[in-house]
Enzyme design. Structure first.
Site: not given
Ligand SMILES: NC(=O)c1ccc[n+]([C@@H]2O[C@H](COP(=O)([O-])OP(=O)(O)OC[C@H]3O[C@@H](n4cnc5c(N)ncnc54)[C@H](OP(=O)(O)O)[C@@H]3O)[C@@H](O)[C@H]2O)c1
Length: 352
Positions: A109, A148, A241
Site C-alpha cells: 500500500r 479496514c 469498527h
Molecule cells: N480481519 C479483518 O477484519 C481484516 C480486514 C481487512 C483486511 N485484513 C487483512 O487481510 C489479510 C487476511 O486477514 P485475516 O484476518 O483473514 O487473516 P487470517 O485469519 O490469519 O488468515 C490468513 C490466511 O492466509 C493463509 N496463510 C498464512 N500464511 C501463509 C503463507 N505463508 N502462504 C500462504 N498462505 C498463508 C492462511 O492459511 P493456512 O491456514 O493454510 O495457514 C489463512 O488462509 C491480512 O493481511 C489482514 O491484515 C483483515
C-alpha cells in the site's frame, strides 16, 4: 456473460471465509481456486475452522486447498487475503506471472505505483496500474484494498473534504475482535477488557486516508495535505469498527449541509449499479446513541456495505466538527470492498 474465474489466496482465514460466503451466488465471479499455507493439500472442510454463520457452503467442503503458487491457480482475478508477511513474497510472483490481484494486505500500500482504492472515493487512481506494470515489468498487477479502519473513516471524510477542505483529523478507534484474524486475541486478554494498542495500526490509519484522498500528479499519487492522528484500541465486540472522529476544516462548518452531503454521497459503483454496491454508501443516524456495532454493522442495501455515521455535531469553534463512524471490518473493510473493486475493474474493462 461468461463468469470470471476467481481465486482466493488465504481462503481458510477470516477474510478468506468471507469471500467464499459473499461470492457464493455472485452474478459475475465464480471461484475456481482456493489456496492456503499450512492447509495446502487438505480438503477445505477439514482445513478451515469455519467461524461464520450460516454454515460453510457445501460445494467447498471437498475442494482441495492448493499451495499458494502461480502454477497452481487458474483465474482471471485474484483476491488475496494473505497476511502481510506472506503477501510481500507471494503477490509479486503472481503479478509477474500475469495475474490481476486485489489485495487485502498492507504489503504494497505504501508504494507510489500501487493504487489503494475505495471504489466510491478514488477510482481514478486505478490509472496508476499501467505505470506499475511498465515500471515493474509485470504482465499482471497489484491493487490494494485499504486498511479496514482507514476505509470506513475515509468514506466518511471524502464528502466532508470535498465540501469544507479538511486540515486535520484526530481519531480514536474501538476495533472488533475479528479484525485480528485467526486464531485472534486470547479470550483471557480481551474478556472484561479493552487493549489500548494494535500493532502497526495507527501508522496505517494515519497514512492511508491521505493517499486515498490524494490526486494523480505526474504519474504518481500525491497525498492530500491532511494531518491524521490516530489512537487504536481493541474492544470485545465481534465485528464492526467504531471510530470517534474530530475534524478541523478550512471552511466554516454548517452541520445540516454536512449531513446532506454525507447522505447524498454516491460514486461510480452506484452509477454503474454494481452488484456489491450499496444504494447509499453512507447512512446518517440522528439518534443520540448511534451508531452501535451490534445494531449497525450490517447496514446498507447490501448488508455490511453501508458505513453508518452518527453523533454529527459542532466542535468548539466554527471550523470543526465531531462524528462517529461505524463500518463492518470484514465486509466493507475487507472482502466486500475488494469484490466491489473487482466489479469496478470489470466494468471499466481493466479486467476482462
Ligand atoms: N480481519 C479483518 O477484519 C481484516 C480486514 C481487512 C483486511 N485484513 C487483512 O487481510 C489479510 C487476511 O486477514 P485475516 O484476518 O483473514 O487473516 P487470517 O485469519 O490469519 O488468515 C490468513 C490466511 O492466509 C493463509 N496463510 C498464512 N500464511 C501463509 C503463507 N505463508 N502462504 C500462504 N498462505 C498463508 C492462511 O492459511 P493456512 O491456514 O493454510 O495457514 C489463512 O488462509 C491480512 O493481511 C489482514 O491484515 C483483515
Amino acid at each position: 456473460m461468461r463468469k470470471i474465474k476467481t481465486a482466493i489466496l488465504g481462503a481458510t482465514g477470516m477474510i478468506g471465509q468471507n469471500y467464499l460466503y459473499l461470492l457464493l451466488n455472485h452474478p459475475w465471479f465464480q471461484i475456481t481456486s482456493l489456496t492456503g499455507g499450512e492447509s495446502a493439500g487438505k480438503r477445505y472442510g477439514a482445513a478451515s475452522r469455519w467461524l461464520m454463520s450460516p454454515d460453510m457452503p457445501k460445494q467447498f467442503k471437498d475442494v482441495i486447498v492448493k499451495p499458494t503458487e502461480p502454477k497452481e491457480v487458474d483465474a482471471d482475478i485474484i483476491f488475496s487475503a494473505l497476511p502481510t508477511s506472506a503477501a510481500k513474497v507471494v503477490e509479486p510472483k503472481f503479478a509477474e506471472a500475469g495475474f490481476h490481484i486485489i489485495s487485502d494486505s498492507s504489503a504494497f500500500r505504501q508504494y507510489d505505483d500501487v493504487p489503494v482504492v475505495i471504489p466510491e472515493v478514488n477510482p481514478d487512481h486505478l490509472s496508476i496500474i499501467d505505470i506499475q506494470k511498465r515500471k515493474r515489468k509485470w504482465d499482471g498487477f497489484i491493487a490494494s484494498n485499504p486498511n479496514c479502519t482507514a476505509l470506513g473513516l475515509t468514506i466518511a471524510l471524502k464528502p466532508i473534504h470535498d465540501l469544507l477542505k479538511i486540515n486535520k483529523v484526530v481519531i480514536t478507534t474501538m476495533q472488533a475482535l475479528s479484525g485480528a484474524g485467526l486464531p485472534g486475541v486470547p479470550s483471557l486478554s480481551i474478556t472484561d477488557n479493552v487493549i489500548p494498542f494494535i500493532a502497526e495500526e495507527e501508522e496505517k490509519v494515519q497514512l492511508e486516508p491521505c493517499k486515498i484522498l490524494g490526486s494523480i500528479e505526474e504519474d504518481r499519487i500525491k497525498p492530500a495535505d491532511i494531518r491524521v492522528e490516530a489512537s487504536c484500541n481493541r474492544v470485545p465486540t465481534i465485528d464492526g469498527h467504531l471510530e470517534s472522529v474530530y475534524v478541523e476544516t478550512k471552511e466554516r462548518v454548517d452541520i445540516d449541509r454536512v449531513k446532506d452531503t454525507l447522505v447524498s454521497f454516491k460514486g461510480k459503483p452506484q452509477e454503474q449499479k454494481l452488484p456489491m454496491a450499496p444504494a447509499q454508501p453512507i447512512i446518517v443516524r440522528e439518534e443520540e446513541d448511534r451508531p452501535q456495532p451490534r445494531l449497525d454493522r450490517l447496514a446498507g442495501s447490501v448488508p455490511g456495505m453501508g458505513v453508518t455515521v452518527g453523533r454529527i455535531r459542532r466542535g468548539s469553534d466554527a471550523n470543526s466538527l465531531w462524528l462517529h463512524v461505524l463500518s463492518h471490518n470484514t465486509i466493507r473493510g475487507g472482502s466486500g470492498s475488494s469484490i466491489l473493486l473487482g466489479e469496478l475493474m470489470v466494468a471499466l474493462k481493466i479486467i476482462q
